[in-house]
Design an enzyme around this catalytic site. Sequence first.
Site, mmCIF file in Angstrom:
data_model
loop_
_atom_site.group_PDB
_atom_site.id
_atom_site.type_symbol
_atom_site.label_atom_id
_atom_site.label_comp_id
_atom_site.label_asym_id
_atom_site.label_seq_id
_atom_site.Cartn_x
_atom_site.Cartn_y
_atom_site.Cartn_z
ATOM 1 N N SER A 105 0.827 -1.205 0.000
ATOM 2 C CA SER A 105 0.000 0.000 0.000
ATOM 3 C C SER A 105 0.864 1.259 0.000
ATOM 4 O O SER A 105 1.496 1.578 -0.996
ATOM 5 C CB SER A 105 -0.967 -0.036 1.179
ATOM 6 O OG SER A 105 -1.905 1.004 1.122
ATOM 7 N N HIS A 123 -4.787 -0.527 -4.082
ATOM 8 C CA HIS A 123 -6.214 -0.636 -3.726
ATOM 9 C C HIS A 123 -7.100 -0.161 -4.884
ATOM 10 O O HIS A 123 -8.193 0.373 -4.639
ATOM 11 C CB HIS A 123 -6.558 0.197 -2.490
ATOM 12 C CG HIS A 123 -5.737 -0.074 -1.284
ATOM 13 N ND1 HIS A 123 -5.970 -1.129 -0.426
ATOM 14 C CD2 HIS A 123 -4.660 0.581 -0.769
ATOM 15 C CE1 HIS A 123 -5.088 -1.100 0.565
ATOM 16 N NE2 HIS A 123 -4.273 -0.075 0.369
ATOM 17 N N GLU A 168 -7.034 -4.896 -5.140
ATOM 18 C CA GLU A 168 -6.752 -5.579 -3.879
ATOM 19 C C GLU A 168 -6.527 -7.065 -4.140
ATOM 20 O O GLU A 168 -7.188 -7.681 -4.974
ATOM 21 C CB GLU A 168 -7.904 -5.374 -2.893
ATOM 22 C CG GLU A 168 -8.113 -3.921 -2.535
ATOM 23 C CD GLU A 168 -8.342 -3.716 -1.055
ATOM 24 O OE1 GLU A 168 -8.977 -4.582 -0.432
ATOM 25 O OE2 GLU A 168 -7.877 -2.691 -0.523
#
Length: 246
Positions: free
Chosen positions: A119, A156, A191
């Site tokens: 991330s 994401h 994801e």
Amino acid sequence: MDLLLLSNSRNHGQELLAHARDEIDDFLGTVRRIVFVPYALADHDAYTASIASALEPIGVRVEGVHRFPDPGQAIREAEAVFVGGGNSFRLLKTLQSTGLVEAIGPRVRAGELRYLGSSAGTNMACPTLRTTNDMPIVQPTSFAAFGFVPFQINPHYLDPDPTSTHMGETREQRLIEFLEENDVPVLGIREGGWLRVHDGHARLGGANGARLFLRGERPRELAPDADVSFLLHAEPRYDVGPEQRS
């Protein structure tokens, strides 16, 4: 360079890092000790403990860089570093203030240090943090990140929902807006996915594929396991170029 860049650290309904544990194990090879950088979250000890618990099943020992008197020395003696997720602005500001930009960058580029990011940590592998999804809760000295890859990543990545009544911009709209001001590829990794870079090659992993955004073109769908090595030869042009890292 050896890079493993995860879109996320937890999949819905799974334990932390469970979806990528086998890939992490393969990426680390014989390395069984990793220095973890927890600066993207406020509670460094709790974050480090959770990562240590998640990697214990594959026999990896995790040590938080914040626990060392000299964080730079900890990096210089490590074989692998894991830069965790959280807020990208807070992470980059702390990397800058602790000297870890200078400690991590050259060793990764020289192939001496394996880089695992998730991330926000994945955002740090790009030239800048401009394609993060995070709120600027603090102000780094600059947006320039490590620049291990010459393109941007949007972790994401979330596909537009045609049934949604939400009137704000979709992720796709925001990335197209970024490309109105900057001419650089953006890889939107959904994801559960990741990017593996080794010896001049780059390949997608995970089950959900990715979305590639190029200036002046329609977004392109990339299948799981797609070879995206061509992105390593991108020549990004930003409205104001990121600082060069030595």
